[in-house]
Design a protein around this motif. Structure first.
Motif, short mmCIF file in Angstrom:
data_model
loop_
_atom_site.label_atom_id
_atom_site.label_comp_id
_atom_site.label_asym_id
_atom_site.label_seq_id
_atom_site.Cartn_x
_atom_site.Cartn_y
_atom_site.Cartn_z
N ARG A 181 0.68 -1.30 0.20
CA ARG A 181 -0.06 0.25 0.57
C ARG A 181 0.73 1.28 -0.02
NH1 ARG A 181 -5.73 -0.11 -0.64
NH2 ARG A 181 -6.29 -2.44 -0.53
N ARG A 182 2.19 1.41 -1.13
CA ARG A 182 2.87 1.83 -0.60
C ARG A 182 2.46 2.81 -2.15
NH1 ARG A 182 7.74 -0.38 -0.19
NH2 ARG A 182 7.17 -1.12 -1.95
N VAL A 183 2.26 4.28 -2.61
CA VAL A 183 2.47 5.17 -3.54
C VAL A 183 3.50 5.82 -3.50
CG1 VAL A 183 1.18 7.21 -4.44
CG2 VAL A 183 -0.23 5.59 -3.12
N ARG A 184 3.79 5.70 -5.25
CA ARG A 184 5.30 5.81 -5.38
C ARG A 184 5.76 6.28 -6.76
NH1 ARG A 184 9.97 3.22 -7.08
NH2 ARG A 184 8.32 1.10 -7.24
N PHE A 185 6.01 7.01 -6.68
CA PHE A 185 6.24 8.28 -8.59
C PHE A 185 7.41 6.89 -9.33
CE2 PHE A 185 5.45 11.77 -5.97
CZ PHE A 185 3.98 12.25 -7.34
N ILE A 186 7.35 7.46 -10.52
CA ILE A 186 8.93 6.21 -10.87
C ILE A 186 9.38 7.05 -11.74
CG2 ILE A 186 8.72 5.20 -13.58
CD1 ILE A 186 5.45 4.69 -13.45
N GLY A 187 10.89 6.25 -10.98
CA GLY A 187 11.83 7.10 -10.64
C GLY A 187 11.69 7.80 -10.02
N ASP A 188 12.18 9.21 -10.14
CA ASP A 188 12.82 10.09 -9.50
C ASP A 188 11.21 11.16 -9.30
OD1 ASP A 188 14.21 12.38 -8.07
OD2 ASP A 188 14.18 13.32 -9.59
N ALA A 189 11.37 11.17 -8.16
CA ALA A 189 9.96 11.82 -7.67
C ALA A 189 9.50 13.81 -8.44
CB ALA A 189 9.03 12.02 -6.58
N ALA A 190 11.02 14.03 -8.08
CA ALA A 190 11.24 15.35 -8.61
C ALA A 190 10.74 15.93 -10.17
CB ALA A 190 12.35 16.08 -7.93
N SER A 191 11.42 14.57 -10.55
CA SER A 191 11.08 14.50 -12.34
C SER A 191 9.69 14.27 -12.86
CB SER A 191 12.48 13.89 -12.92
OG SER A 191 13.84 14.47 -12.40
N ARG A 192 9.35 13.53 -12.41
CA ARG A 192 7.42 13.17 -12.56
C ARG A 192 6.83 14.89 -12.32
NH1 ARG A 192 10.46 10.35 -14.13
NH2 ARG A 192 10.41 11.42 -15.39
N ILE A 193 7.10 15.00 -11.22
CA ILE A 193 6.39 16.24 -11.16
C ILE A 193 6.35 17.24 -11.86
CG2 ILE A 193 6.00 18.27 -9.19
CD1 ILE A 193 6.31 16.16 -7.01
N ALA A 194 8.06 17.44 -12.01
CA ALA A 194 8.27 19.20 -13.07
C ALA A 194 7.77 18.57 -14.36
CB ALA A 194 9.76 18.94 -13.18
N GLU A 195 7.31 17.99 -14.46
CA GLU A 195 6.61 16.92 -15.82
C GLU A 195 5.18 17.62 -16.12
OE1 GLU A 195 9.76 12.89 -17.14
OE2 GLU A 195 7.44 12.66 -16.04
N ASP A 196 5.01 17.20 -15.26
CA ASP A 196 3.36 18.00 -14.32
C ASP A 196 3.11 18.02 -13.03
OD1 ASP A 196 0.23 18.12 -14.87
OD2 ASP A 196 0.19 16.27 -15.16
N HIS A 197 3.04 19.61 -12.98
CA HIS A 197 2.68 19.97 -11.40
C HIS A 197 1.27 18.76 -10.39
CE1 HIS A 197 5.00 23.42 -12.96
NE2 HIS A 197 5.89 22.13 -12.75
#
Length: 391
Positions: free
Chosen positions: A147-163
């Motif tokens: 039950r872990r919600v985890r970004f694929i790869g680097d979390a900051a990079s994923r957020i930078a793609e779509d805030h």
């Protein structure tokens, strides 16, 4: 290789027609339907990914007699309208450029490349429609198990793609998560300010989706701790967050279905002008705005006469106000708001001259009728007679 457990949606004849049209080896089930099936939760929306470009998807579907709508062709998505519900079919993609709000994509034929551009590992599970074998490129199955919600790869990079992924993270955490992922929280905290560049509609939609979940308060508390809440809803003080924490239990006790606008009202001070500003900022619909403002007009006296409140404001608003106040909604259960039985013509027929006096007396009759507990028309006639006699 792990397989998707048996699920009724995978056996739909109409879905089999779609898979056959696209060729089974060139299409996969992906996203929420896969994730929710693995969690044993109801499946609502079905999404497919395919190596076919959108034009070919549409041509193949039409040739198979399936209705198809080009809902997002520029991003590779078309909607196939099936008897059991629509299915979104999206061509495999890779990002060419992103600016935090929108992405420019190129179509691909690489399943892993498509998975890499998705947000969370639990959303990047692909299922072969024939064997139901699961392709898991980034550990999504283990994350589901934990039950872990985890970004694929680097979390900051994923957020930078779509805030907007910041708010999506908290929504998914509220729905699926146990212990929050430390990297995800740190990235959300660092990049919280980027949410200011998003459209208010997108923020409003995500916020309401989060508040619609069974118990959003713990996640809203996380949003406060990371500074995200201060960006999207600065009006939510500690007192208002505490009220939200109490509201789900009140709804359950009262047997009232949860509603995101009621939860949003809990996060706002009981000031209609503030609610109006928030509704405008989040681009809420006219109906949503009216409900939020009505809930914000709550006051302690509401609990004294629940039915009178429902008559004046409507049952929906009355329930919202009573629940927010921690008052009993029992008087409204199985009670239909009655219709005032008289018009001004009744008074005119009794000799009252047309004009302001008719309106004044009618209001007086109505107030006595409300105060008497909305008696039936035969008893209401006595109230009318008394008002006419006293004028």
């Amino acid at each position: 290789m792990p397989e998707l457990p048996p699920a009724s949606w995978t056996r739909r004849p109409s879905l089999a027609r779609l898979v056959a049209a696209l060729e089974p080896e060139r299409v996969r089930y992906v996203g929420g339907a896969v994730r929710d099936t693995l969690l044993g939760q109801p499946v609502s929306d079905i999404d497919c990914a395919t190596i076919h470009p959108p034009d070919e998807v549409m041509a193949r579907c039409r040739e198979a007699g399936l209705r198809v709508v080009p809902t997002g062709v520029e991003h590779g998505t078309v909607t196939v309208v099936l008897p059991d519900g629509p299915v979104e079919v999206t061509t495999l993609r890779r990002d060419v450029s992103t600016d935090g709000r929108r992405a420019s994509v190129a179509f691909s034929t690489d399943w892993r490349e498509d998975a890499a551009r998705r947000d969370f590992t639990i959303n990047a599970l692909y299922v072969d429609p024939q064997s139901l074998a699961i392709d898991d490129y980034f550990g999504g199955l283990a994350d589901l198990d934990q039950r872990r919600v985890r970004f694929i790869g680097d979390a900051a990079s994923r957020i930078a793609e779509d805030h907007l992924r910041i708010l999506r993270y908290f929504r998914f955490q509220a729905r699926f998560g146990a212990e929050p992922d430390a990297e995800a929280l740190a990235a959300c905290a660092t990049l919280a300010g980027t949410l200011k560049g998003l459209s208010r509609e997108r923020i409003g939609a995500e916020l309401l989706a989060l508040l619609a979940l069974p118990d959003p308060a713990p996640t809203v508390a996380l949003m406060h701790q990371t500074g995200v809440l201060a960006v999207v809803l600065p009006e939510a003080t500690a007192a208002q967050r505490a009220l939200l924490a109490e509201l789900p239990a009140r709804e359950r006790t009262a047997g009232v279905a949860p509603h995101p606008l009621r939860r949003l009202a809990a996060l706002l001070p009981p000031v209609p002008a503030c609610a109006e500003q928030v509704a405008a900022r989040l681009r809420l619909s006219k109906a949503q705005r009216s409900r939020l403002i009505c809930a914000a007009a709550r006051r302690p006296a509401d609990a004294e006469a629940p039915r009178a409140l429902a008559y004046a404001e409507g049952a929906e608003c009355a329930r919202d106000r009573l629940l927010l106040a921690g008052a009993d909604v029992g008087p409204l259960r199985d009670w239909a708001v009655p219709h005032f039985p008289f018009t001004g013509r009744v008074l005119i027929e009794r000799g009252v001259p047309p004009g302001p006096e008719v309106a004044r007396l009618l209001r007086e009759v109505e107030q006595r009728w409300i105060g008497a507990g909305f008696p039936p028309e035969t008893e209401a006639q006595q109230l009318l007679d008394a008002v006419v006699a006293e004028r």
